[in-house]
Design a protein around this motif. Structure first.
Motif, PDB file in Angstrom:
ATOM      1  N   ALA A 148     106.053 -13.860   9.529  1.00  6.24           N
ATOM      2  CA  ALA A 148     107.082 -12.985  10.063  1.00  6.24           C
ATOM      3  C   ALA A 148     107.446 -11.877   9.075  1.00  6.24           C
ATOM      4  N   GLU A 149     107.405 -12.193   7.780  1.00 12.55           N
ATOM      5  CA  GLU A 149     107.786 -11.230   6.756  1.00 12.55           C
ATOM      6  C   GLU A 149     106.611 -10.381   6.260  1.00 12.55           C
ATOM      7  N   LEU A 150     105.431 -10.993   6.152  1.00 11.95           N
ATOM      8  CA  LEU A 150     104.292 -10.315   5.513  1.00 11.95           C
ATOM      9  C   LEU A 150     103.170  -9.939   6.467  1.00 11.95           C
ATOM     10  N   GLY A 151     103.135 -10.558   7.647  1.00  9.34           N
ATOM     11  CA  GLY A 151     102.074 -10.246   8.596  1.00  9.34           C
ATOM     12  C   GLY A 151     102.199  -8.839   9.148  1.00  9.34           C
ATOM     13  N   ASP A 152     101.059  -8.143   9.231  1.00  4.36           N
ATOM     14  CA  ASP A 152     101.047  -6.786   9.781  1.00  4.36           C
ATOM     15  C   ASP A 152      99.654  -6.479  10.286  1.00  4.36           C
ATOM     16  N   GLU A 153      99.338  -5.193  10.415  1.00  6.78           N
ATOM     17  CA  GLU A 153      98.017  -4.826  10.930  1.00  6.78           C
ATOM     18  C   GLU A 153      96.893  -5.131   9.945  1.00  6.78           C
ATOM     19  N   LYS A 154      97.237  -5.426   8.691  1.00  5.92           N
ATOM     20  CA  LYS A 154      96.225  -5.734   7.674  1.00  5.92           C
ATOM     21  C   LYS A 154      95.973  -7.228   7.517  1.00  5.92           C
ATOM     22  N   VAL A 155      97.026  -8.032   7.585  1.00  3.19           N
ATOM     23  CA  VAL A 155      96.884  -9.471   7.359  1.00  3.19           C
ATOM     24  C   VAL A 155      97.740 -10.249   8.349  1.00  3.19           C
ATOM     25  N   ARG A 156      97.262 -11.455   8.713  1.00  6.10           N
ATOM     26  CA  ARG A 156      98.021 -12.386   9.529  1.00  6.10           C
ATOM     27  C   ARG A 156      97.875 -13.783   8.941  1.00  6.10           C
ATOM     28  N   PHE A 157      98.922 -14.599   9.107  1.00  2.00           N
ATOM     29  CA  PHE A 157      98.941 -15.960   8.585  1.00  2.00           C
ATOM     30  C   PHE A 157      99.009 -16.953   9.742  1.00  2.00           C
ATOM     31  N   TYR A 158      98.275 -18.059   9.601  1.00  2.00           N
ATOM     32  CA  TYR A 158      98.211 -19.064  10.653  1.00  2.00           C
ATOM     33  C   TYR A 158      98.461 -20.455  10.055  1.00  2.00           C
ATOM     34  N   PRO A 159      99.394 -21.240  10.635  1.00  2.00           N
ATOM     35  CA  PRO A 159      99.652 -22.583  10.113  1.00  2.00           C
ATOM     36  C   PRO A 159      98.513 -23.541  10.430  1.00  2.00           C
ATOM     37  N   GLY A 160      98.259 -24.441   9.481  1.00  2.58           N
ATOM     38  CA  GLY A 160      97.209 -25.435   9.659  1.00  2.58           C
ATOM     39  C   GLY A 160      97.755 -26.838   9.494  1.00  2.58           C
ATOM     40  N   ILE A 161      97.133 -27.619   8.618  1.00  2.00           N
ATOM     41  CA  ILE A 161      97.511 -29.005   8.387  1.00  2.00           C
ATOM     42  C   ILE A 161      98.031 -29.164   6.957  1.00  2.00           C
ATOM     43  N   VAL A 176      94.115 -14.152   7.523  1.00  4.10           N
ATOM     44  CA  VAL A 176      92.988 -13.321   7.949  1.00  4.10           C
ATOM     45  C   VAL A 176      93.267 -11.880   7.553  1.00  4.10           C
ATOM     46  N   GLY A 177      92.332 -11.308   6.799  1.00  4.60           N
ATOM     47  CA  GLY A 177      92.409  -9.908   6.418  1.00  4.60           C
ATOM     48  C   GLY A 177      91.522  -9.068   7.320  1.00  4.60           C
ATOM     49  N   LYS A 178      92.007  -7.942   7.762  1.00  2.00           N
ATOM     50  CA  LYS A 178      91.275  -7.068   8.667  1.00  2.00           C
ATOM     51  C   LYS A 178      90.391  -6.068   7.900  1.00  2.00           C
ATOM     52  N   LYS A 179      89.310  -5.648   8.566  1.00  2.00           N
ATOM     53  CA  LYS A 179      88.419  -4.599   8.069  1.00  2.00           C
ATOM     54  C   LYS A 179      87.876  -4.912   6.669  1.00  2.00           C
ATOM     55  N   GLY A 180      87.475  -6.158   6.473  1.00  2.00           N
ATOM     56  CA  GLY A 180      86.848  -6.553   5.214  1.00  2.00           C
ATOM     57  C   GLY A 180      87.800  -6.734   4.057  1.00  2.00           C
ATOM     58  N   ASP A 198      90.619  -5.186  -4.058  1.00  2.00           N
ATOM     59  CA  ASP A 198      91.751  -5.591  -3.213  1.00  2.00           C
ATOM     60  C   ASP A 198      92.679  -6.609  -3.871  1.00  2.00           C
ATOM     61  N   SER A 199      92.481  -6.886  -5.157  1.00  2.00           N
ATOM     62  CA  SER A 199      93.283  -7.923  -5.810  1.00  2.00           C
ATOM     63  C   SER A 199      94.757  -7.536  -5.914  1.00  2.00           C
ATOM     64  N   GLU A 200      95.019  -6.240  -6.000  1.00  2.00           N
ATOM     65  CA  GLU A 200      96.414  -5.811  -6.122  1.00  2.00           C
ATOM     66  C   GLU A 200      97.222  -6.250  -4.907  1.00  2.00           C
ATOM     67  N   LEU A 201      96.654  -6.087  -3.718  1.00  2.00           N
ATOM     68  CA  LEU A 201      97.348  -6.485  -2.497  1.00  2.00           C
ATOM     69  C   LEU A 201      97.467  -8.001  -2.409  1.00  2.00           C
ATOM     70  N   ILE A 202      96.399  -8.719  -2.764  1.00  2.00           N
ATOM     71  CA  ILE A 202      96.426 -10.184  -2.703  1.00  2.00           C
ATOM     72  C   ILE A 202      97.488 -10.732  -3.652  1.00  2.00           C
ATOM     73  N   CYS A 203      97.558 -10.174  -4.838  1.00  2.00           N
ATOM     74  CA  CYS A 203      98.580 -10.598  -5.799  1.00  2.00           C
ATOM     75  C   CYS A 203      99.985 -10.277  -5.282  1.00  2.00           C
ATOM     76  N   GLU A 204     100.112  -9.121  -4.652  1.00  2.00           N
ATOM     77  CA  GLU A 204     101.411  -8.722  -4.115  1.00  2.00           C
ATOM     78  C   GLU A 204     101.884  -9.691  -3.036  1.00  2.00           C
ATOM     79  N   LEU A 205     100.955 -10.136  -2.190  1.00  2.00           N
ATOM     80  CA  LEU A 205     101.304 -11.107  -1.151  1.00  2.00           C
ATOM     81  C   LEU A 205     101.795 -12.408  -1.769  1.00  2.00           C
ATOM     82  N   THR A 206     101.141 -12.828  -2.838  1.00  2.00           N
ATOM     83  CA  THR A 206     101.551 -14.059  -3.518  1.00  2.00           C
ATOM     84  C   THR A 206     102.958 -13.921  -4.073  1.00  2.00           C
ATOM     85  N   GLU A 207     103.213 -12.821  -4.762  1.00  2.00           N
ATOM     86  CA  GLU A 207     104.532 -12.611  -5.355  1.00  2.00           C
ATOM     87  C   GLU A 207     105.620 -12.542  -4.277  1.00  2.00           C
TER      88      GLU A 207
END
Length: 401
Positions: free
Chosen positions: A128-141, A148-152, A179-188
Motif C-alpha cells: 500500500a505504501e511502496l507499490g506503484d507502476e514500478k514494483v508490486r508486493f505479494y504476500p506468500g507463506i 515484482v519489478g517491471k521492465k527488467g 538498480d541497487s539504489e532503488l532496491i536499497c531505498e525500498l528496504t530502508e
C-alpha cells in the motif's frame, strides 16, 4: 513401474565435535533410509552444478530432472508461479523475506517464522505504501513473499540471501550494482513502515522477533521448461509446502498436490505428505515428495531439532511410503536424498555432493553401503552422479545395472 522421490531438504551435514565427529545424519535413527541403502544401491549426487549458488531452487530443479545450466533463471519466478502471480515478459520476480534487524545486524532471516496471517498484514502495508507502476508486493507463506519489478527492474542487481549472512551488519550486504539504489531505498522505507506496525508491536510484547524489514534477493525472469511428460513420457506430481518447489512443479507441468497441515517447518504434516503421495500413485507414474523441515533446523543452527526432523522424515515419510510400496501390486522404485547440505555449524547451504539411495520392490540388487549417511554411501556402486540425470537413470533402470 511407479516412481517415488523423497527429498529431505538440507539433511546432509558435516561432522560435529559435540557428536563425537559424526554428522546429524549419522547420529539420527534412520532405519528406513538405511534399509533403502542396504537393499538397493547408494552413492553421491551432485545437485548443484559447478559455479552455481547452492540454493534449494537449483538443487531441487536438478532432482526433478531439469538441468539448471539449461533451465535456471532465478529462484523467485518459481515462487511466483506457485503463488499464482503470472509474470509478463519483462517482469522480474524477487524473493521478499520479512526479516528481523537488531542494531543493524541481520538477526533473523524468518522473523522467528512469523505466521501467515501476521505476515500478510505486513506485506499488504508495504504494498500500500511502496507499490506503484514500478514494483508490486505479494504476500506468500510465513516469511517468504514476493516483489515484482517491471521492465527488467533489478534483473542484474547483486543481492545476498539473508540466511547466508546471519548476525552480520546489514550495510555490508545491501544490494549492489544496477538498480541497487532503488532496491536499497525500498528496504530502508520498509523499515520505517514496519517498525511501529501493530503486528510487530504485539510480537515484541510477546517476546517474539518482529518482521521489521524486507530483504530482496533471488530475482529472475520467468523460465521456459519442457514439460515433464514430454521429456520423460510419464505423468508426474509433486508435494511440497514450499513455493519454489511447487513452482518447479508448475513450470514442469507436474500436478501440484496440496496437503493439509503442510507448513514447510518443523511442525509439518509428515504423515499426510506420505499418505497423499501413496494415493497419488494410483493415477500418476512419478511422485516427488519434498520436506523442508531439516533445512529450517540447519538454518537455525539447532542440532537437536535437525536430528528430530530427520527422524520424523525417516519414520513418517520414508517408512510409510516404503511399507505401502511393498504392499502394492505394481513395482515401485523409491529414491531418497537431500537436495543439498545445510550444515549446523554454517547455518547455510553448501554445494557438496549429497547421499542418495535407490531401492526397487522387485529388483534384487545391493552393494556395500549399509546405511544412509554421507560416509556409508561412498561404499555404494552409484559413485557420484549428476543429479539432473537421476530421473532418466531411474526410468531406464541404469541405476541397477
Amino acid at each position: 513401474m511407479k516412481y517415488v522421490v523423497l527429498i529431505g531438504d538440507g539433511m546432509a551435514d558435516e561432522p560435529l565435535e559435540e557428536l563425537g565427529g559424526m554428522t546429524v545424519l549419522q547420529k539420527a535413527n534412520t532405519s528406513n533410509m538405511d534399509y533403502l541403502a542396504t537393499y538397493g544401491r547408494a552413492g553421491l549426487a551432485q545437485t548443484v552444478p559447478e559455479g552455481m549458488h547452492p540454493g534449494s531452487d537449483v538443487a531441487n530443479m536438478s532432482i526433478v530432472g531439469y538441468d539448471p545450466k539449461k533451465y535456471y533463471t532465478g529462484r523467485s519466478p518459481l515462487e511466483a508461479a506457485s503463488m499464482g502471480v503470472e509474470l509478463e515478459k519483462d517482469d522480474v520476480a524477487f524473493r521478499c523475506n520479512l526479516i528481523t534487524i537488531k542494531d543493524d545486524l541481520i538477526a533473523d532471516y524468518s522473523s522467528e517464522h512469523i505466521t501467515n496471517e501476521e505476515a500478510k498484514e505486513l506485506i499488504e502495508s508495504i504494498d500500500a505504501e511502496l507499490g506503484d507502476e514500478k514494483v508490486r508486493f505479494y504476500p506468500g507463506i510465513s516469511y517468504r513473499h514476493l516483489m515484482v519489478g517491471k521492465k527488467g527492474l533489478g534483473a542484474n542487481t547483486e543481492c545476498v540471501p539473508p540466511h547466508d549472512v546471519i548476525d552480520e551488519n546489514r550495510y555490508e550486504h545491501m544490494p549492489k550494482g544496477e538498480d541497487s539504489e532503488l532496491i536499497c531505498e525500498l528496504t530502508e522505507k520498509s523499515m520505517d513502515i514496519l517498525k511501529d506496525h501493530p503486528v510487530n508491536l504485539k510480537r515484541i510484547e510477546q517476546g517474539k522477533n518482529p518482521g521489521n524489514s524486507i530483504w530482496l534477493w533471488g530475482q529472475g525472469y520467468a523460465p521456459a521448461f519442457t514439460p515433464f511428460g514430454e521429456l520423460y513420457s510419464l505423468k508426474g506430481a509433486i508435494i511440497s509446502a514450499v513455493d519454489l518447489v511447487k513452482g518447479i512443479g508448475i513450470y514442469a507441468g507436474l500436478d501440484v498436490i496440496e496437503v493439509p497441515g503442510a507448513t514447510g517447518y518443523l511442525d509439518t504434516n509428515y504423515l499426510g505428505k506420505a499418505e497423499y503421495a501413496i494415493d497419488a500413485l494410483k493415477d500418476h507414474d512419478f511422485v516427488f515428495v519434498h520436506v523442508e523441515a531439516p533445512d529450517e533446523a540447519g538454518h537455525m543452527g539447532n542440532m537437536n531439532a535437525k536430528i528430530q526432523a530427520i527422524e520424523d522424515f525417516d519414520d513418517k515419510v520414508v517408512g510409510t511410503v516404503l511399507k505401502a510400496a511393498k504392499e502394492m501390486d505394481e513395482d515401485v522404485t523409491i529414491m531418497v536424498l537431500p537436495d543439498h547440505p545445510t550444515p549446523i555449524a554454517l547455518r547455510t547451504h553448501t554445494s557438496n555432493p549429497i547421499p542418495v539411495a535407490i531401492y526397487c520392490t522387485s529388483q534384487k540388487v545391493s552393494d556395500d553401503a549399509d546405511a544412509f549417511n554421507e560416509e556409508a554411501v561412498k561404499k555404494g556402486t552409484l559413485g557420484t552422479v549428476y543429479a539432473a540425470d537421476l530421473v532418466r537413470k531411474l526410468i531406464d533402470g541404469e541405476w541397477a545395472q
